[in-house]
Design an enzyme around this catalytic site. Structure first.
Site, mmCIF file in Angstrom:
data_model
loop_
_atom_site.group_PDB
_atom_site.id
_atom_site.type_symbol
_atom_site.label_atom_id
_atom_site.label_comp_id
_atom_site.label_asym_id
_atom_site.label_seq_id
_atom_site.Cartn_x
_atom_site.Cartn_y
_atom_site.Cartn_z
ATOM 1 N N ASN A 172 1.943 -0.966 -8.070
ATOM 2 C CA ASN A 172 0.673 -0.266 -7.960
ATOM 3 C C ASN A 172 -0.329 -1.039 -7.682
ATOM 4 O O ASN A 172 -1.339 -0.652 -7.027
ATOM 5 C CB ASN A 172 0.558 0.750 -9.346
ATOM 6 C CG ASN A 172 -0.817 1.337 -9.209
ATOM 7 O OD1 ASN A 172 -1.069 2.345 -8.367
ATOM 8 N ND2 ASN A 172 -1.807 0.777 -9.929
ATOM 9 N N SER A 202 0.063 4.400 0.945
ATOM 10 C CA SER A 202 -1.152 5.312 1.352
ATOM 11 C C SER A 202 -1.103 6.139 2.469
ATOM 12 O O SER A 202 -0.072 5.686 3.332
ATOM 13 C CB SER A 202 -2.359 4.365 1.333
ATOM 14 O OG SER A 202 -3.382 5.060 1.927
ATOM 15 N N TYR A 252 -6.667 -3.321 4.629
ATOM 16 C CA TYR A 252 -6.028 -2.385 3.633
ATOM 17 C C TYR A 252 -4.949 -1.622 4.353
ATOM 18 O O TYR A 252 -3.750 -1.436 4.056
ATOM 19 C CB TYR A 252 -7.069 -1.487 2.880
ATOM 20 C CG TYR A 252 -6.418 -0.463 1.921
ATOM 21 C CD1 TYR A 252 -6.212 -0.791 0.739
ATOM 22 C CD2 TYR A 252 -6.324 0.813 2.335
ATOM 23 C CE1 TYR A 252 -5.718 -0.100 -0.035
ATOM 24 C CE2 TYR A 252 -5.563 1.728 1.410
ATOM 25 C CZ TYR A 252 -5.517 1.327 0.021
ATOM 26 O OH TYR A 252 -5.059 2.163 -0.753
ATOM 27 N N SER A 311 -1.820 -3.693 5.268
ATOM 28 C CA SER A 311 -0.991 -3.674 3.975
ATOM 29 C C SER A 311 -0.218 -2.587 3.773
ATOM 30 O O SER A 311 0.881 -2.857 3.308
ATOM 31 C CB SER A 311 -1.903 -4.142 2.947
ATOM 32 O OG SER A 311 -2.680 -3.264 2.401
ATOM 33 N N LYS A 312 -0.863 -1.327 3.752
ATOM 34 C CA LYS A 312 -0.106 -0.369 3.430
ATOM 35 C C LYS A 312 0.879 0.014 4.407
ATOM 36 O O LYS A 312 2.009 0.594 4.242
ATOM 37 C CB LYS A 312 -1.151 0.762 3.099
ATOM 38 C CG LYS A 312 -2.107 0.602 1.898
ATOM 39 C CD LYS A 312 -1.235 0.392 1.098
ATOM 40 C CE LYS A 312 -2.123 0.245 -0.429
ATOM 41 N NZ LYS A 312 -1.349 -0.097 -1.833
ATOM 42 N N ILE A 334 -7.517 9.987 -3.833
ATOM 43 C CA ILE A 334 -7.358 10.274 -5.531
ATOM 44 C C ILE A 334 -8.685 10.009 -6.034
ATOM 45 O O ILE A 334 -9.544 8.949 -5.820
ATOM 46 C CB ILE A 334 -6.140 9.475 -5.993
ATOM 47 C CG1 ILE A 334 -4.875 9.937 -5.025
ATOM 48 C CG2 ILE A 334 -5.797 9.894 -7.283
ATOM 49 C CD1 ILE A 334 -4.562 11.127 -4.898
#
Length: 241
Positions: free
Chosen positions: A86, A139, A152, A155-156, A185
């Site tokens: 996570n 994500s 980001y 990376s996802k 979220i």
């Protein structure tokens, strides 16, 4: 209880989605080891979750810390059944202004860390000989690019292929690997995206349900993927958006 007598490691579990997952796992009979760099919040979360939860300060971008995290879980609880990758960070910047240092930092935690933790956990699961499950946090940004989040989103996207590649190669050992791709979220990380009314309006405009997701809603999917209820599911990413 769906995870009775199971042991899980949750990285980045001191707050946010990771904390929600740790809480749900403990409620379902699991013993949980949390690894996080946020020492104060880690201590508070472990205290809240009680005797079936332990924690250690760990930087998963470092291989030695990943191995220590797995070793401490086994030393404390006797085995390893589940890993939840996570831990994640973000460094917002326009594409032309993103620094090498920030790019490397994001990929170091979000993909290198997930790879190293997966490798360490899978080796332990193979050693124990009873299989296991690995849940990666991806994500919607693995497939939807947004301005200012280059590192980001990259990376996802890589998490998607880490999930598929490791699932294919670890299936022979009875280890399933899946991922969750959350939308926006309600966490501290999301708070930065909703800093002003204009930004909040833009974010909410792309959410069909018209609200932020809850950490408990992601935890429910993690529980499904970690439990025997998903025993014929591997290499998949479930998008919660």
């Amino acid at each position: 209880m769906k995870l009775a007598n199971k042991v899980a490691v949750v990285t980045g579990g001191a707050r946010g989605i990771g904390q929600g997952i740790a809480e749900r796992f403990v409620a379902e009979g699991c013993q949980v080891m949390i690894g996080d760099v946020l020492e104060e919040q880690l201590t508070e979360t472990v205290a809240e979750l009680g005797e079936n939860c332990a924690g250690t300060v760990a930087d998963i971008s470092e291989g030695a810390d990943c191995q220590r995290l797995i070793d401490e879980a086994v030393d404390r609880f006797g085995r390893l059944d589940v890993l939840v990758n996570n831990a994640g960070i973000s460094r917002a910047a326009p594409f032309l202004e993103l620094s090498e240092e920030d790019f490397d930092a994001v990929l170091g935690v979000n993909i290198r860390g997930a790879f190293l933790a997966t490798q360490a956990a899978a080796r332990q699961m193979v050693k124990e000989g009873h299989g296991g499950t690995i849940v990666n946090l991806s994500s919607i940004n693995a497939i939807v690019a947004i301005p200012g989040q280059t590192a980001y989103t990259i990376s996802k996207g890589a998490i998607h292929q880490l999930t598929r590649s490791s699932a294919v190669q670890l299936a022979q050992h009875g280890i399933r690997v899946n991922a969750i791709g959350p939308g926006t979220i309600d966490t501290e990380m999301a708070a930065g995206l909703l800093a002003d009314a204009k930004a909040k309006e833009k974010v909410m405009s792309r959410i069909p349900l018209g609200r932020l997701g809850g950490t408990d809603e992601i935890a429910a999917i993690a529980l499904f993927l970690a439990s025997d209820e998903s025993s014929y599911v591997t290499g998949e990413t479930i998008y919660a958006d």
